[in-house]
Write an enzyme that holds these catalytic residues in place. Structure first.
Site, PDB file in Angstrom:
ATOM      1  N   SER A  82       0.842  -1.209   0.000  1.00  0.00           N
ATOM      2  CA  SER A  82       0.000   0.000   0.000  1.00  0.00           C
ATOM      3  C   SER A  82       0.871   1.251   0.000  1.00  0.00           C
ATOM      4  O   SER A  82       0.355   2.355  -0.152  1.00  0.00           O
ATOM      5  CB  SER A  82      -0.947   0.004   1.208  1.00  0.00           C
TER       6      SER A  82
ATOM      7  N   ASP B 177       5.668  -6.836   2.405  1.00  0.00           N
ATOM      8  CA  ASP B 177       4.846  -7.478   1.376  1.00  0.00           C
ATOM      9  C   ASP B 177       5.723  -7.957   0.223  1.00  0.00           C
ATOM     10  O   ASP B 177       6.611  -7.227  -0.231  1.00  0.00           O
ATOM     11  CB  ASP B 177       3.834  -6.465   0.807  1.00  0.00           C
TER      12      ASP B 177
ATOM     13  N   LYS C  75       4.979 -11.094   3.834  1.00  0.00           N
ATOM     14  CA  LYS C  75       3.546 -11.381   3.671  1.00  0.00           C
ATOM     15  C   LYS C  75       3.311 -11.674   2.192  1.00  0.00           C
ATOM     16  O   LYS C  75       3.837 -10.954   1.327  1.00  0.00           O
ATOM     17  CB  LYS C  75       2.680 -10.203   4.145  1.00  0.00           C
TER      18      LYS C  75
ATOM     19  N   GLU D 139       0.251 -12.515  -0.645  1.00  0.00           N
ATOM     20  CA  GLU D 139      -1.163 -12.629  -1.010  1.00  0.00           C
ATOM     21  C   GLU D 139      -1.362 -13.921  -1.791  1.00  0.00           C
ATOM     22  O   GLU D 139      -0.628 -14.179  -2.751  1.00  0.00           O
ATOM     23  CB  GLU D 139      -1.586 -11.453  -1.904  1.00  0.00           C
TER      24      GLU D 139
ATOM     25  N   GLU E  85      -8.633  -9.799   4.677  1.00  0.00           N
ATOM     26  CA  GLU E  85      -9.025  -8.431   4.285  1.00  0.00           C
ATOM     27  C   GLU E  85     -10.428  -8.405   3.710  1.00  0.00           C
ATOM     28  O   GLU E  85     -10.769  -9.231   2.844  1.00  0.00           O
ATOM     29  CB  GLU E  85      -8.013  -7.892   3.255  1.00  0.00           C
TER      30      GLU E  85
HETATM   31  O1  KIV Z   1      -0.340  -3.357   1.957  1.00  0.00           O
HETATM   32  C1  KIV Z   1      -1.153  -3.210   2.868  1.00  0.00           C
HETATM   33  O2  KIV Z   1      -1.315  -2.124   3.441  1.00  0.00           O
HETATM   34  C2  KIV Z   1      -1.960  -4.359   3.278  1.00  0.00           C
HETATM   35  C3  KIV Z   1      -3.144  -4.073   4.129  1.00  0.00           C
HETATM   36  C4  KIV Z   1      -4.166  -5.111   3.976  1.00  0.00           C
HETATM   37  C5  KIV Z   1      -2.786  -3.895   5.560  1.00  0.00           C
HETATM   38  O3  KIV Z   1      -1.668  -5.460   2.928  1.00  0.00           O
END
Ligand code: KIV
Length: 263
Positions: free
Chosen positions: A48, A86, A116, A118, A185
């Site tokens: 984000s 991420d 993290k 997805e 989410e």
């Molecule tokens: O990148 C981000 O901000 C997220 C949100 C879901 C916290 O993955």
């Protein structure tokens, strides 16, 4: 703050069903410093960063180089929190060697504690191998913003029984693959409660109701400095944007009126 105050992924796992886990995003050393002072458990260098601070349209244009750059700045602040980065758009879908190399850059060059990713059960075999290689992985299901171009819009998940069953299957596959936690989410609160009960690892929600094991919000949303779209589930905990405007306006006026500098 000492590195020892940082919770481990194992300590966070033990918080399942206990004291709620607090997570927030941060994208640079200043943000990480203040998040650390607030005593959050996890700082996520979210992709984000694209829409919140880089002026991009969303998370899809965010590259691995950008993630390494911003993650390294967060790590340099030495916040007493688990720092997670991420894995950006596309990276997790290459072959295992390239995925491991991406995680290696985030952990070795930037110095983050975990990544993290997805994706649901189809990524489980790769996550097993990442965990074997020593990469702690936080899974992310429900709305996956990296999928938005293919989804067509940001939408809520867990609305039908079939969607809830799919979320449970993804959550259990990611748990079995070795994820230390899950991020859920934009999931209907009733479905989020079912998913949270279906696994033994902590489930951290965003727009997923009160029954998760913890909550995460985007830094700029919490403080009221987001310049673009703010999702309806967000609660603003301070009006920092208004304070920034006031301080900068007073500075500009002091320069114009020659009251600053004093001599
Ligand atoms: O990148 C981000 O901000 C997220 C949100 C879901 C916290 O993955």
């Amino acid at each position: 703050m000492s590195e020892s105050a940082k919770p481990t992924t194992h300590a966070l796992r033990r918080r399942k069903g206990g004291a709620p886990i607090v997570a927030v995003t941060a994208y640079d050393a200043v943000m990480a410093h203040y998040a650390g002072l607030a005593g959050v458990d996890i700082i996520l260098v979210g992709d984000s960063v694209g829409n919140t601070v880089l002026g991009l349209t969303g998370t899809v244009p965010v590259t691995l180089d950008m993630m390494v750059h911003h993650s390294a700045a967060v790590v340099r602040a030495q916040p007493p929190a688990l720092v997670v980065a991420d894995v950006p758009f596309g990276e997790a879908h290459f072959d295992f060697r390239r995925v491991l190399m991406s995680c290696q850059r985030l952990m070795q060059e930037a110095g983050v504690d975990a990544v993290k990713i997805e994706g649901g059960r189809t990524l489980a075999p790769k996550i097993v191998r990442l965990v074997e290689a020593g990469v702690p992985v936080w899974g992310h299901i429900g709305l996956m913003p990296q999928q938005v171009k293919q989804l067509g819009r940001y939408k809520k998940f867990g609305v039908t029984d079939a969607e809830t069953a799919a979320l449970v299957a993804d959550a259990q596959a990611l748990e079995a693959a070795g994820c230390f936690a899950l991020l859920l989410e934009m999931v209907k609160p009733e479905a989020a409660a079912i998913v949270t009960k279906a696994v033994q690892i902590p489930v951290i929600g965003i727009g997923a109701g009160a029954d998760c094991d913890g909550q995460i919000l985007v830094f700029t949303d919490v403080l009221g400095i987001t310049t673009g779209y703010v999702p309806g589930f967000v609660e603003k905990f301070a009006e920092v944007g208004a304070l920034m405007k006031q301080g900068l306006t007073e500075y500009a006026s002091a320069v114009k009126q020659r009251t600053f500098p004093k001599r």
